[in-house]
Design an enzyme around this catalytic site. Structure first.
Site, mmCIF file in Angstrom:
data_model
loop_
_atom_site.group_PDB
_atom_site.id
_atom_site.type_symbol
_atom_site.label_atom_id
_atom_site.label_comp_id
_atom_site.label_asym_id
_atom_site.label_seq_id
_atom_site.Cartn_x
_atom_site.Cartn_y
_atom_site.Cartn_z
ATOM 1 N N GLY A 1 0.838 -1.187 0.000
ATOM 2 C CA GLY A 1 0.000 0.000 0.000
ATOM 3 C C GLY A 1 0.874 1.238 0.000
ATOM 4 O O GLY A 1 2.102 1.161 0.133
ATOM 5 N N TYR A 2 0.231 2.388 -0.115
ATOM 6 C CA TYR A 2 0.952 3.650 -0.255
ATOM 7 C C TYR A 2 0.552 4.634 0.839
ATOM 8 O O TYR A 2 -0.621 4.954 0.994
ATOM 9 C CB TYR A 2 0.704 4.241 -1.650
#
Length: 156
Positions: A28-29
């Site tokens: 994820g970011y």
């Protein structure tokens, strides 16, 4: 701290026959800023924190800094990420003197298979296996950060 990489679509699953390793990845970011992304990745029993800069004009070269973090740290960081965790299985496939990393995406990006190869310089020659398709190095749609927000299944 510079990554030189080219990306290609994959046309068949023939790469699986010669793959040396296979890992499930969830990533994820924390930041999706156009000039830099901050990624959290869980791969097996390890976590990683990675910062990537914007690519050059060809999309081949960009800044990359990565450090391994504990799984205990990675799990809560992953839960803080922007919506759209990318799930994929990565195969490491040796071809000649290089290793391709072939990502078979799942969940919202199912149906997409992308191969990446890291090089020492942008013009380095490498052997191209017959399962390698169209080059997509400079197409932002095939970056994982883009796929996290615009899943492959929605491309129509």
């Amino acid at each position: 701290m510079v990554e030189i990489e080219r990306k290609f679509l994959v046309t068949s699953d023939a790469f699986k026959i010669v793959a040396k390793t296979k890992h499930f990845i969830a990533q994820g970011y924390l930041s999706l800023h156009p000039e830099r992304t901050v990624r959290v990745r869980i791969q097996g029993e390890s976590g990683f924190l990675t910062i990537k800069g914007k690519g050059n004009a060809t999309g081949t070269t960009r800044f990359e800094w990565e450090t391994e973090i504990s799984l205990l740290d990675a799990k809560p960081l992953l839960s803080l990420c922007e919506k759209g965790v990318v799930m994929k299985t990565r195969y490491e496939v040796p071809i000649g003197t290089h290793t391709f990393e072939v990502d078979v995406f799942s969940d919202d990006n199912e149906g997409l298979i992308v191969a990446e190869i890291e090089l020492r310089d942008e013009n380095e020659a490498f052997e191209k296996p017959n399962w390698l398709g169209k080059e997509v190095t400079n197409d932002d749609r095939y970056y994982n950060a883009y796929l996290s927000q615009n899943p492959f299944k929605t491309w129509g």
